[in-house]
Design an enzyme around this catalytic site. Structure first.
Site, PDB file in Angstrom:
ATOM      1  CG  HIS A  20      -2.073   0.999   1.102  1.00  0.00           C
ATOM      2  ND1 HIS A  20      -1.597   2.378   1.440  1.00  0.00           N
ATOM      3  CD2 HIS A  20      -3.213   1.171   0.689  1.00  0.00           C
ATOM      4  CE1 HIS A  20      -2.892   3.136   1.472  1.00  0.00           C
ATOM      5  NE2 HIS A  20      -3.818   2.342   0.978  1.00  0.00           N
ATOM      6  CD  GLU A  65      -5.847   1.072  -2.590  1.00  0.00           C
ATOM      7  OE1 GLU A  65      -6.810   0.906  -2.340  1.00  0.00           O
ATOM      8  OE2 GLU A  65      -4.890   1.586  -2.114  1.00  0.00           O
TER       9      GLU A  65
HETATM   10  P1  13P Z   1      -9.963   5.572   0.977  1.00  0.00           P
HETATM   11  O1  13P Z   1     -11.020   4.917   0.497  1.00  0.00           O
HETATM   12  O2  13P Z   1     -10.090   6.100   2.493  1.00  0.00           O
HETATM   13  O3  13P Z   1      -9.398   6.884  -0.056  1.00  0.00           O
HETATM   14  O4  13P Z   1      -8.655   4.706   1.182  1.00  0.00           O
HETATM   15  C1  13P Z   1      -8.473   3.954   0.171  1.00  0.00           C
HETATM   16  C2  13P Z   1      -7.215   3.106   0.557  1.00  0.00           C
HETATM   17  O5  13P Z   1      -6.123   3.346   0.726  1.00  0.00           O
HETATM   18  C3  13P Z   1      -7.700   1.447   0.642  1.00  0.00           C
HETATM   19  O6  13P Z   1      -6.605   0.817   0.797  1.00  0.00           O
END
Ligand code: 13P
Length: 261
Positions: free
Chosen positions: A101, A173
């Protein structure tokens, strides 16, 4: 739905939030609703490590909800103060391991090399890696999204062949879309990058998910982006009500699409 219709993954990480009491209540409520199920949806829940065992005990065996860990070390055991091995998180009930992440890449030294080691360790232990990739706002603005994320994916999955253990998931992401300071992505922002990841990984990966400020308002649009096989949610699913709303919406959307198609 045909039997080989791929599942839509709808999951959440609580990140560094939640007491054991919160975890037990959330998991118990989720289990109650899971009895009726969400056709075509694969829910997954990634609590903090302290709550893994509690959540797994409440949800197993029949809920159909996958429980994951937010991180695991690449070694099986040893003098690694503060770390947990894949074997340990598996022992606590995880069958999925989140790796790389952007918060871990930014703050905890999870380089591409570390991410790769963790992917291999996870596969070796028979668990499913959930590999997170994403570009910075600067790279996005410069039109380098595809280049950056395909390089991250290549490195993470180096040497991983199709059919080796549980097919990894990739979560795209973008860093600029995550968290309270994130900007919600539009389908136009992400469609090319999601498509490039899907092409790049081919059949080495089970599904490509999208994460970053996903919520009730944008879920339908995001799930409609070609190549998106699910979503990985933070804040919008940090309450049980919030998560259930997303699961219900996704199931309705899927049912509509299948009926129309
Ligand atoms: P948010 O949905 O709070 O932006 O976070 C996304 C995330 O990092 C999931 O791993």
């Amino acid at each position: 739905m045909t039997v080989d219709e791929p599942l839509t993954w709808i999951g959440t990480s609580w990140k560094m939030n939640g007491s054991l009491a919160f975890a037990r209540a959330y998991a118990t409520g989720l289990r109650a609703r899971a009895a009726a199920g969400w056709p075509g949806i694969q829910p997954f829940l990634i609590p903090p490590a302290t709550a893994l065992a509690v959540v797994s005990e409440v949800l197993r065996p029949a809920s159909g909800i996958i429980v994951g860990a937010q991180n695991a070390h690449w070694e099986q055991r040893g003098a690694w103060t503060g770390e947990l091995s894949v074997e340990q998180v598996a022992d606590a009930g995880a069958t999925l391991v989140e790796i790389g992440h952007s918060e871990r890449r930014a703050w905890f030294g999870d380089t591409d090399e570390v991410v790769h080691r963790k992917v291999l360790a996870t596969l070796r232990a028979g668990l499913r890696p959930l590999v997170c990739v994403g570009e910075s706002a600067e790279d996005f603005a410069a039109g380098r999204s595809v280049e950056v994320v395909t390089a991250q994916v290549s490195s993470a999955l180096a040497g991983v062949a199709p059919g080796e253990g549980q097919a990894p998931l990739v979560a795209y992401e973008p860093i600029w879309a995550i968290g309270e300071h994130g900007r919600e992505a539009t389908p136009e922002d992400i469609v090319a990058t999601v498509g490039a990841i899907a092409d790049h990984v081919g059949d080495r990966v089970g599904s490509v998910l999208y994460g970053g400020s996903v919520n009730r308002e944008n879920l339908t649009d995001i799930l409609g982006v070609p190549g998106v096989g699910g979503v990985f949610v933070g804040r919008a699913a940090w309450t049980l009500t919030g998560y259930l709303a997303l699961l219900d919406l996704a199931a309705d959307q899927l049912a509509g699409r299948l009926n129309v198609g």
